[in-house]
Design a protein around this motif. Structure first.
Motif, mmCIF file in Angstrom:
data_model
loop_
_atom_site.group_PDB
_atom_site.id
_atom_site.type_symbol
_atom_site.label_atom_id
_atom_site.label_comp_id
_atom_site.label_asym_id
_atom_site.label_seq_id
_atom_site.Cartn_x
_atom_site.Cartn_y
_atom_site.Cartn_z
ATOM 1 N N ALA A 5 0.823 -1.207 0.000
ATOM 2 C CA ALA A 5 0.000 0.000 0.000
ATOM 3 C C ALA A 5 0.857 1.256 0.000
ATOM 4 C CB ALA A 5 -0.938 -0.003 1.199
ATOM 5 N N GLN A 6 2.005 1.218 0.676
ATOM 6 C CA GLN A 6 2.941 2.343 0.649
ATOM 7 C C GLN A 6 3.497 2.553 -0.757
ATOM 8 O OE1 GLN A 6 5.423 0.897 4.163
ATOM 9 N NE2 GLN A 6 5.459 3.093 4.501
ATOM 10 N N VAL A 7 3.851 1.446 -1.410
ATOM 11 C CA VAL A 7 4.377 1.523 -2.772
ATOM 12 C C VAL A 7 3.347 2.152 -3.706
ATOM 13 C CG1 VAL A 7 5.152 0.183 -4.765
ATOM 14 C CG2 VAL A 7 5.922 -0.448 -2.466
ATOM 15 N N LEU A 8 2.099 1.672 -3.637
ATOM 16 C CA LEU A 8 1.061 2.175 -4.527
ATOM 17 C C LEU A 8 0.712 3.627 -4.213
ATOM 18 C CD1 LEU A 8 -1.318 -0.943 -4.714
ATOM 19 C CD2 LEU A 8 0.535 -0.287 -6.262
ATOM 20 N N GLY A 9 0.799 3.996 -2.928
ATOM 21 C CA GLY A 9 0.552 5.383 -2.572
ATOM 22 C C GLY A 9 1.593 6.312 -3.173
ATOM 23 N N ALA A 15 -5.241 3.283 -0.435
ATOM 24 C CA ALA A 15 -6.373 2.518 0.083
ATOM 25 C C ALA A 15 -6.735 1.404 -0.890
ATOM 26 C CB ALA A 15 -7.574 3.434 0.292
ATOM 27 N N ALA A 16 -7.175 0.273 -0.355
ATOM 28 C CA ALA A 16 -7.614 -0.830 -1.213
ATOM 29 C C ALA A 16 -8.721 -0.342 -2.140
ATOM 30 C CB ALA A 16 -8.096 -1.999 -0.371
ATOM 31 N N SER A 17 -8.724 -0.844 -3.354
ATOM 32 C CA SER A 17 -9.671 -0.359 -4.359
ATOM 33 C C SER A 17 -11.115 -0.689 -4.003
ATOM 34 C CB SER A 17 -9.342 -0.976 -5.725
ATOM 35 O OG SER A 17 -9.647 -2.369 -5.734
ATOM 36 N N GLY A 18 -11.309 -1.760 -3.234
ATOM 37 C CA GLY A 18 -12.669 -2.203 -2.937
ATOM 38 C C GLY A 18 -13.248 -3.093 -4.028
ATOM 39 N N ARG A 19 -12.508 -3.246 -5.130
ATOM 40 C CA ARG A 19 -12.993 -4.104 -6.220
ATOM 41 C C ARG A 19 -12.554 -5.545 -5.972
ATOM 42 N NH1 ARG A 19 -11.652 -1.528 -11.974
ATOM 43 N NH2 ARG A 19 -9.550 -2.213 -11.396
ATOM 44 N N ALA A 76 -6.235 -4.282 -11.552
ATOM 45 C CA ALA A 76 -5.164 -3.366 -11.182
ATOM 46 C C ALA A 76 -4.615 -3.735 -9.813
ATOM 47 C CB ALA A 76 -5.684 -1.933 -11.164
ATOM 48 N N PRO A 77 -3.362 -3.364 -9.518
ATOM 49 C CA PRO A 77 -2.832 -3.570 -8.170
ATOM 50 C C PRO A 77 -3.744 -2.929 -7.121
ATOM 51 C CG PRO A 77 -1.069 -2.937 -9.657
ATOM 52 C CD PRO A 77 -2.351 -2.770 -10.417
#
Length: 242
Positions: A31-35, A87-91, A208-209
């Protein structure tokens, strides 16, 4: 200024670098990486050509005429220090899979390795909810975390020169969805007609990630119709939450 212990920046040749957040497969770290990836895209830093998020790091390619390692590192350090976890995509995608037989030619070997029946391996594979940590290796190849550790299996001693498109595989503690035919040392449990990458479709990449994945078994007789739908650009996978 010394870098915080939480991350470090390393050169990758003369036109790229990585921002590393750790060395484990962990959803919080990812999550840090994607942020940071999102923040780099928003910042439109001069010279940045491409970014590639991975399990634990962000790869940044840059134009050495427009930027240099020192200046870009300083800008990325500032972004990384202030980045909020993505944040998680929720998908959650529900992906159809034909297990075993000609579609999953390693399922029986994996079952023997664990002293289980092929149906039990397939059942445990379907029971998990997986997180997509990254897309890479080949277009659309989704690396998944969350595999039931009771069926974790070391990679093959002799990799195959080609595994089929849509292969649903496990290797070590990882699982994956392969989109295109490619070499692999992972174990093929089944195949899906879903095409995560399709250049003629909008969006080109379906998943997506940060998305989640679940698998469900279908019969071989269902494959031809679903494969035709996928070739036409239909998702085939069901989006069960958003």
């Amino acid at each position: 200024m010394a870098l915080p212990a939480a991350f470090r920046i390393r050169p990758c040749g003369d036109a790229a670098l990585t921002v590393e957040f750790g060395d484990t497969v962990d959803p919080d770290l990812n999550a840090q990486v994607l942020g940071l990836d999102a923040d780099v895209a928003a910042a439109k830093l001069p010279g940045v050509v491409e970014t590639i998020p991975t399990y634990r790091s962000l790869f940044v390619q840059y134009d050495p005429v427009a930027a240099d390692f020192a200046s870009l590192s300083q800008a990325l350090q500032s972004l990384a220090e202030n980045a909020k976890p993505h944040a998680a995509s929720g998908r959650c995608w529900r992906i159809p899979v034909v297990y075993g037989g000609e579609m999953g030619f390693d399922l029986e070997d994996v079952a023997r390795t664990h002293g289980m029946s092929p149906s039990e391996i397939a059942k445990r594979h379907q029971a998990a909810t997986y997180r997509i940590y990254m897309i890479g290796f080949t277009p659309g190849f989704a690396y998944l975390g969350g595999l039931d550790q009771s069926i974790a299996t070391p990679r093959r001693a002799a990799p195959r020169a080609v595994t089929p498109p849509g292969a649903i595989m496990i290797g070590g503690v990882q699982a994956c969805v392969q989109c295109q035919a490619a070499p692999s040392g992972w174990h093929v449990l089944g195949r899906t007609p879903m095409r995560n990458f399709l250049p003629s479709r909008e969006p080109m990449f379906l998943m997506a990630p940060g998305d989640n994945v679940r698998f469900h078994a279908i019969e071989l007789r269902d494959w031809p119709a679903l494969e035709r739908d996928a070739a036409r650009g239909l998702p085939v996978a069901e989006l069960v939450s958003a």
